[in-house]
Motif scaffolding. Structure first.
Motif, PDB file in Angstrom:
ATOM      1  N   CYS A  92       0.826  -1.224   0.000  1.00  0.00           N
ATOM      2  CA  CYS A  92       0.000   0.000   0.000  1.00  0.00           C
ATOM      3  C   CYS A  92       0.852   1.263   0.000  1.00  0.00           C
ATOM      4  N   GLY A  93       2.061   1.173   0.590  1.00  0.00           N
ATOM      5  CA  GLY A  93       2.945   2.338   0.625  1.00  0.00           C
ATOM      6  C   GLY A  93       2.574   3.375   1.677  1.00  0.00           C
ATOM      7  N   ARG A  94       1.531   3.116   2.436  1.00  0.00           N
ATOM      8  CA  ARG A  94       1.051   4.140   3.377  1.00  0.00           C
ATOM      9  C   ARG A  94       0.969   3.652   4.818  1.00  0.00           C
ATOM     10  N   CYS A  95       0.957   2.343   5.031  1.00  0.00           N
ATOM     11  CA  CYS A  95       0.694   1.844   6.390  1.00  0.00           C
ATOM     12  C   CYS A  95       1.958   1.944   7.245  1.00  0.00           C
TER      13      CYS A  95
HETATM   14 ZN    ZN Z   1       1.361  -1.063   3.577  1.00  0.00          ZN
END
Ligand code: ZN
Ligand code: NAD
Ligand code: ZN
Length: 341
Positions: A92-95
């Motif tokens: 996801c690149g965000r968690c």
């Molecule tokens: Zn992630």
């Protein structure tokens, strides 16, 4: 293009003719040159694990090839560039995990050859940001095993925090293990390699293992304890009993068992008293990050590792899986896509 497809768990794979896949935004299409056969692909094809892929699917997460089409928004890769498409297909690149160097734990990840089609094909799609450029001088055939077997064992040794004065046990010298032996030597450790086939034991010695132990003939724990016990045991054998032996018998006080192999329905018993008194730990380790893979390629490009493999055609996929299960191969099988054309 041809692809080897799992249509149902436990059934032989079928070679299908499919249209070339079109890359979506952020994706590339790769003309696969080489694709390694990881034991995970066998677990995937048999539906061995609690989280299963969805047939029909194309396995393979050691695909290496040349970028031949760019999806919208892909600017950092060039047509014709050689890249690898590892297990970590996209996150996801965000968690919290993605942002703290643990993208391998991202709960939104999509795994190549499991959650989307993989490298057992002449062409495959991959998310550009998660492909790894292969440095000049590394052939596709050598890059393939590094893409999972390499990065996974390199990471497992990082997780074990191996130091130059330590003794490391590598349990299972197959596709993963033959690279684990070398990374442990590079870390400066003394290495004890354990296997159950003569060829693998000979290979371990050739790759620099200091102690080579045949688990068919010797009490592995007793041999290791004569040497003071291992600071870390890296469990790579697809055998539940080997995990228990490693945890109960091989470790010295404060030692770490790093679980990497995943035998179907595998469990071990962890005795509370001994674990508390000995201060031992059990750690799970799953593949490695993009940075870990970049380091694995860098180490290989510098001539510090040897990839041991034999090539096959994709058409031999079912016999090849049987040969891996029998342990009857050089460390890794790599499908040479050019050979099948
Ligand atoms: Zn992630
Ligand atoms: P492999 O079949 O190439 O190697 C397994 C090796 O274990 C063989 O050399 C075999 O002879 C040896 N072995 C079998 N029984 C043994 C025993 N009792 N004691 C010692 N050695 C024994 O498999 P591989 O491709 O190296 O994969 C190994 C395992 O790791 C698989 O379960 C695979 O799914 C898993 N894996 C995990 C990760 C991860 O991220 N955690 C990544 C890749 C693979
Ligand atoms: Zn793998």
């Amino acid at each position: 293009m041809k692809a080897a497809v799992v249509r149902a768990f436990g059934e032989p794979l079928v070679i299908e003719e499919r249209p070339d896949p079109e890359p979506g935004p952020g994706q590339v299409r790769i003309r696969v040159e080489a694709s390694g056969l990881c034991h995970t692909d066998i677990h995937a094809a048999r539906g061995d694990w609690p989280v299963k892929p969805n047939p029909p699917f194309v396995p393979g997460h050691e695909g290496v090839g040349l970028v031949e089409a760019l999806g919208d928004g892909v600017t950092h890769l060039a047509l014709g560039q050689r890249v690898a498409a590892p297990w970590l297909g996209k996150t996801c690149g965000r968690c919290e995990y993605c942002l703290s160097g643990w993208e391998t734990l991202c709960e939104q990840q999509i795994n190549t050859g499991y959650g989307c089609d993989g490298g057992y094909a002449e062409k495959m799609l991959a998310w550009a940001d998660f492909t790894q450029p292969v440095p000049q001088g590394i052939s596709a055939l050598e890059a393939a095993p590094l893409t999972c077997a390499g990065v996974t064992t390199y990471k497992a040794l990082k997780v074990a925090d191996v130091r130059p004065t330590q003794l490391v046990a590598i349990s299972g010298v197959g596709g993963l293990g033959h690279l684990a032996v070398q990374y442990a030597k590079i870390a400066g450790a003394q290495v004890a390699a354990i296997d159950v086939t003569d060829e693998k034991l000979e290979l371990a010695a050739e790759l620099g293992a200091d102690l080579v132990i045949d688990a068919r003939k010797h009490d592995v724990g007793e041999v290791l304890q004569r040497h003071g016990g291992a600071h870390a045991a890296i469990a790579l054998a697809v055998n539940e009993a080997a995990f228990s032996t490693a945890y109960a018998g091989l470790l010295r006080r404060g030692g770490k068992l790093v679980m990497v192999a995943m035998p179907a329905h595998g469990t071990i018993q962890v005795p509370i008293f001994g674990t508390v008194l000995n201060g031992t730990s059990v750690i799970g380790s799953i593949v490695g990050t993009r940075q870990d893979l970049a380091e694995v390629f860098q180490i290989h490009a510098a001539g510090r590792t040897r990839v041991i493999y034999e090539t096959r055609t994709l058409a031999s996929v079912n016999e090849s899986m049987d040969d891996v299960l029998r342990g009857d191969i050089k460390a890794r099988i790599v499908f040479d896509m050019a050979a099948g054309r």
